[in-house]
Write a protein that holds these residues in place. Structure first.
Motif, PDB file in Angstrom:
ATOM      1  N   LYS A  59       0.849  -1.207   0.000  1.00  0.00           N
ATOM      2  CA  LYS A  59       0.000   0.000   0.000  1.00  0.00           C
ATOM      3  C   LYS A  59       0.880   1.251   0.000  1.00  0.00           C
ATOM      4  O   LYS A  59       0.569   2.233  -0.656  1.00  0.00           O
ATOM      5  CB  LYS A  59      -0.914   0.028   1.232  1.00  0.00           C
ATOM      6  CG  LYS A  59      -2.155  -0.778   1.095  1.00  0.00           C
ATOM      7  CD  LYS A  59      -3.201  -0.017   0.324  1.00  0.00           C
ATOM      8  CE  LYS A  59      -4.549  -0.670   0.532  1.00  0.00           C
ATOM      9  NZ  LYS A  59      -5.625   0.036  -0.089  1.00  0.00           N
ATOM     10  N   ILE A  60       1.965   1.182   0.760  1.00  0.00           N
ATOM     11  CA  ILE A  60       2.864   2.330   0.867  1.00  0.00           C
ATOM     12  C   ILE A  60       3.643   2.508  -0.432  1.00  0.00           C
ATOM     13  O   ILE A  60       3.762   3.614  -0.943  1.00  0.00           O
ATOM     14  CB  ILE A  60       3.812   2.165   2.076  1.00  0.00           C
ATOM     15  CG1 ILE A  60       2.995   2.247   3.380  1.00  0.00           C
ATOM     16  CG2 ILE A  60       4.911   3.221   2.065  1.00  0.00           C
ATOM     17  CD1 ILE A  60       3.763   1.859   4.627  1.00  0.00           C
ATOM     18  N   LYS A  61       4.179   1.419  -0.946  1.00  0.00           N
ATOM     19  CA  LYS A  61       4.925   1.453  -2.210  1.00  0.00           C
ATOM     20  C   LYS A  61       4.463   0.276  -3.059  1.00  0.00           C
ATOM     21  O   LYS A  61       4.962  -0.847  -2.889  1.00  0.00           O
ATOM     22  CB  LYS A  61       6.426   1.386  -1.966  1.00  0.00           C
ATOM     23  CG  LYS A  61       7.219   1.578  -3.252  1.00  0.00           C
ATOM     24  CD  LYS A  61       8.664   1.857  -2.978  1.00  0.00           C
ATOM     25  CE  LYS A  61       9.314   2.283  -4.266  1.00  0.00           C
ATOM     26  NZ  LYS A  61      10.273   1.378  -4.783  1.00  0.00           N
ATOM     27  N   PRO A  62       3.497   0.509  -3.916  1.00  0.00           N
ATOM     28  CA  PRO A  62       2.926  -0.583  -4.721  1.00  0.00           C
ATOM     29  C   PRO A  62       3.990  -1.395  -5.460  1.00  0.00           C
ATOM     30  O   PRO A  62       4.968  -0.856  -5.973  1.00  0.00           O
ATOM     31  CB  PRO A  62       2.010   0.155  -5.704  1.00  0.00           C
ATOM     32  CG  PRO A  62       1.637   1.418  -4.981  1.00  0.00           C
ATOM     33  CD  PRO A  62       2.872   1.798  -4.210  1.00  0.00           C
ATOM     34  N   ASN A  93      10.254 -11.376   2.573  1.00  0.00           N
ATOM     35  CA  ASN A  93       9.978 -10.459   1.461  1.00  0.00           C
ATOM     36  C   ASN A  93       9.614  -9.066   1.980  1.00  0.00           C
ATOM     37  O   ASN A  93      10.003  -8.054   1.393  1.00  0.00           O
ATOM     38  CB  ASN A  93       8.874 -11.006   0.560  1.00  0.00           C
ATOM     39  CG  ASN A  93       9.336 -12.196  -0.251  1.00  0.00           C
ATOM     40  OD1 ASN A  93      10.529 -12.374  -0.496  1.00  0.00           O
ATOM     41  ND2 ASN A  93       8.401 -13.038  -0.659  1.00  0.00           N
ATOM     42  N   PHE A  94       8.895  -9.016   3.088  1.00  0.00           N
ATOM     43  CA  PHE A  94       8.569  -7.737   3.731  1.00  0.00           C
ATOM     44  C   PHE A  94       9.863  -7.041   4.165  1.00  0.00           C
ATOM     45  O   PHE A  94      10.047  -5.842   3.931  1.00  0.00           O
ATOM     46  CB  PHE A  94       7.643  -7.987   4.931  1.00  0.00           C
ATOM     47  CG  PHE A  94       7.402  -6.790   5.803  1.00  0.00           C
ATOM     48  CD1 PHE A  94       6.714  -5.677   5.329  1.00  0.00           C
ATOM     49  CD2 PHE A  94       7.849  -6.768   7.116  1.00  0.00           C
ATOM     50  CE1 PHE A  94       6.474  -4.575   6.139  1.00  0.00           C
ATOM     51  CE2 PHE A  94       7.618  -5.670   7.936  1.00  0.00           C
ATOM     52  CZ  PHE A  94       6.935  -4.571   7.445  1.00  0.00           C
ATOM     53  N   GLN A  95      10.768  -7.798   4.780  1.00  0.00           N
ATOM     54  CA  GLN A  95      12.030  -7.225   5.238  1.00  0.00           C
ATOM     55  C   GLN A  95      12.848  -6.664   4.076  1.00  0.00           C
ATOM     56  O   GLN A  95      13.406  -5.571   4.175  1.00  0.00           O
ATOM     57  CB  GLN A  95      12.837  -8.283   5.999  1.00  0.00           C
ATOM     58  CG  GLN A  95      12.181  -8.689   7.306  1.00  0.00           C
ATOM     59  CD  GLN A  95      12.757  -9.968   7.880  1.00  0.00           C
ATOM     60  OE1 GLN A  95      13.140 -10.874   7.149  1.00  0.00           O
ATOM     61  NE2 GLN A  95      12.804 -10.039   9.205  1.00  0.00           N
ATOM     62  N   LYS A  96      12.915  -7.405   2.980  1.00  0.00           N
ATOM     63  CA  LYS A  96      13.643  -6.918   1.794  1.00  0.00           C
ATOM     64  C   LYS A  96      13.009  -5.631   1.262  1.00  0.00           C
ATOM     65  O   LYS A  96      13.710  -4.697   0.885  1.00  0.00           O
ATOM     66  CB  LYS A  96      13.639  -7.980   0.693  1.00  0.00           C
ATOM     67  CG  LYS A  96      14.531  -9.150   0.951  1.00  0.00           C
ATOM     68  CD  LYS A  96      14.426 -10.160  -0.192  1.00  0.00           C
ATOM     69  CE  LYS A  96      14.950 -11.501   0.234  1.00  0.00           C
ATOM     70  NZ  LYS A  96      14.565 -12.581  -0.646  1.00  0.00           N
ATOM     71  N   ALA A  97      11.681  -5.614   1.235  1.00  0.00           N
ATOM     72  CA  ALA A  97      10.970  -4.434   0.729  1.00  0.00           C
ATOM     73  C   ALA A  97      11.210  -3.224   1.626  1.00  0.00           C
ATOM     74  O   ALA A  97      11.346  -2.099   1.134  1.00  0.00           O
ATOM     75  CB  ALA A  97       9.478  -4.735   0.619  1.00  0.00           C
ATOM     76  N   LEU A  98      11.286  -3.451   2.934  1.00  0.00           N
ATOM     77  CA  LEU A  98      11.568  -2.349   3.866  1.00  0.00           C
ATOM     78  C   LEU A  98      12.920  -1.722   3.562  1.00  0.00           C
ATOM     79  O   LEU A  98      13.052  -0.495   3.495  1.00  0.00           O
ATOM     80  CB  LEU A  98      11.578  -2.851   5.318  1.00  0.00           C
ATOM     81  CG  LEU A  98      10.264  -3.227   5.956  1.00  0.00           C
ATOM     82  CD1 LEU A  98      10.505  -3.814   7.345  1.00  0.00           C
ATOM     83  CD2 LEU A  98       9.338  -2.037   6.033  1.00  0.00           C
ATOM     84  N   LYS A  99      13.916  -2.577   3.399  1.00  0.00           N
ATOM     85  CA  LYS A  99      15.274  -2.083   3.131  1.00  0.00           C
ATOM     86  C   LYS A  99      15.324  -1.339   1.801  1.00  0.00           C
ATOM     87  O   LYS A  99      15.965  -0.290   1.700  1.00  0.00           O
ATOM     88  CB  LYS A  99      16.265  -3.249   3.158  1.00  0.00           C
ATOM     89  CG  LYS A  99      16.394  -3.874   4.541  1.00  0.00           C
ATOM     90  CD  LYS A  99      17.213  -5.153   4.501  1.00  0.00           C
ATOM     91  CE  LYS A  99      17.124  -5.885   5.827  1.00  0.00           C
ATOM     92  NZ  LYS A  99      17.820  -7.170   5.801  1.00  0.00           N
ATOM     93  N   ALA A 100      14.612  -1.855   0.808  1.00  0.00           N
ATOM     94  CA  ALA A 100      14.570  -1.181  -0.500  1.00  0.00           C
ATOM     95  C   ALA A 100      13.860   0.163  -0.394  1.00  0.00           C
ATOM     96  O   ALA A 100      14.175   1.094  -1.131  1.00  0.00           O
ATOM     97  CB  ALA A 100      13.862  -2.066  -1.528  1.00  0.00           C
ATOM     98  N   TYR A 101      12.934   0.281   0.539  1.00  0.00           N
ATOM     99  CA  TYR A 101      12.188   1.529   0.731  1.00  0.00           C
ATOM    100  C   TYR A 101      13.004   2.574   1.494  1.00  0.00           C
ATOM    101  O   TYR A 101      12.687   3.750   1.475  1.00  0.00           O
ATOM    102  CB  TYR A 101      10.869   1.226   1.459  1.00  0.00           C
ATOM    103  CG  TYR A 101       9.933   2.396   1.553  1.00  0.00           C
ATOM    104  CD1 TYR A 101       9.320   2.933   0.425  1.00  0.00           C
ATOM    105  CD2 TYR A 101       9.641   2.970   2.782  1.00  0.00           C
ATOM    106  CE1 TYR A 101       8.453   4.009   0.516  1.00  0.00           C
ATOM    107  CE2 TYR A 101       8.773   4.039   2.882  1.00  0.00           C
ATOM    108  CZ  TYR A 101       8.175   4.561   1.754  1.00  0.00           C
ATOM    109  OH  TYR A 101       7.317   5.623   1.853  1.00  0.00           O
ATOM    110  N   ALA A 108       5.992  -8.854  -4.728  1.00  0.00           N
ATOM    111  CA  ALA A 108       5.281  -9.339  -5.911  1.00  0.00           C
ATOM    112  C   ALA A 108       4.256 -10.425  -5.584  1.00  0.00           C
ATOM    113  O   ALA A 108       3.142 -10.398  -6.091  1.00  0.00           O
ATOM    114  CB  ALA A 108       6.282  -9.868  -6.935  1.00  0.00           C
ATOM    115  N   LYS A 109       4.618 -11.372  -4.727  1.00  0.00           N
ATOM    116  CA  LYS A 109       3.711 -12.482  -4.429  1.00  0.00           C
ATOM    117  C   LYS A 109       3.590 -12.645  -2.925  1.00  0.00           C
ATOM    118  O   LYS A 109       4.593 -12.785  -2.227  1.00  0.00           O
ATOM    119  CB  LYS A 109       4.237 -13.778  -5.043  1.00  0.00           C
ATOM    120  CG  LYS A 109       3.317 -14.962  -4.819  1.00  0.00           C
ATOM    121  CD  LYS A 109       3.853 -16.214  -5.513  1.00  0.00           C
ATOM    122  CE  LYS A 109       2.861 -17.348  -5.436  1.00  0.00           C
ATOM    123  NZ  LYS A 109       2.866 -18.063  -4.196  1.00  0.00           N
TER     124      LYS A 109
END
Length: 184
Positions: free
Chosen positions: A57-60, A81-89, A64-65
């Motif tokens: 929701k924060i960064k569409p 996957n959430f943790q990876k997305a946090l770091k990328a954000y 991915a899955k």
């Protein structure tokens, strides 16, 4: 009391129910739904589904899955996957909890702290206009001084540093009254 129980008690004492509630309300506001009644904060987050939906929701497209069910390793994959997305954000690595902290409920305070770190990252995202969590982080306030200003400051700093010509400690005999007695 066993060591494992002592560690669990120490981890539980680090939790702040007010912060848990703030994080939960923030997540609910972003996702537009309430955590299930009768289910604890950590149980709702455990499988990583809510976490992945939050970052999406924060960064569409951040995750991915999302595995809505299945084997334990698939649910743990959601958390990773959430943790990876946090770091990328932009959430610093040091602020991201370990998978077992959530999945095995080892450190829920650390999980909540991660949501607050995400909240700080959201403040810095000019594209995000949704709910925010925690206080706004301070911006850098860099200043530039001319040579003249720097030189003017030298005399002020000198006086603040306590330059006092003629001051001395001579004759004070500091430590002279201390004697060391050795036992026989």
């Amino acid at each position: 009391m066993s060591l494992q129980r002592q560690v669990a008690a120490k981890m539980a004492s680090k939790r702040d129910p007010v912060q848990d509630k703030e994080a939960q309300e923030w997540i609910e506001a972003i996702l537009g739904w309430k955590f299930p009644a009768g289910q604890s904060y950590e149980d709702t987050l455990k499988d990583g589904v809510v976490c992945c939906k939050l970052i999406n929701k924060i960064k569409p497209g951040s995750v991915a899955k999302i595995n809505e069910g299945g084997a334990t390793f698939k649910l743990m994959e959601n958390v990773q996957n959430f943790q990876k997305a946090l770091k990328a954000y932009g959430v610093p690595d040091i602020d991201v909890f370990q998978t077992v902290d959530l999945f095995e409920k080892k450190d829920i305070a650390g999980v909540t702290n991660t949501f607050f770190a995400l909240g700080r990252a959201v403040w810095k995202d000019p594209k995000w206009n949704g709910p925010k969590l925690g206080p706004k982080p301070a911006d850098a306030n860099e200043r530039e001084f001319t040579e003249e200003q720097l030189k003017a400051g030298e005399t002020i700093v000198g006086l603040q540093a306590g330059q006092n010509k003629g001051a001395t400690q001579a004759g004070q005999n500091i430590g002279a009254g201390r004697k060391i007695l050795l036992g026989k």
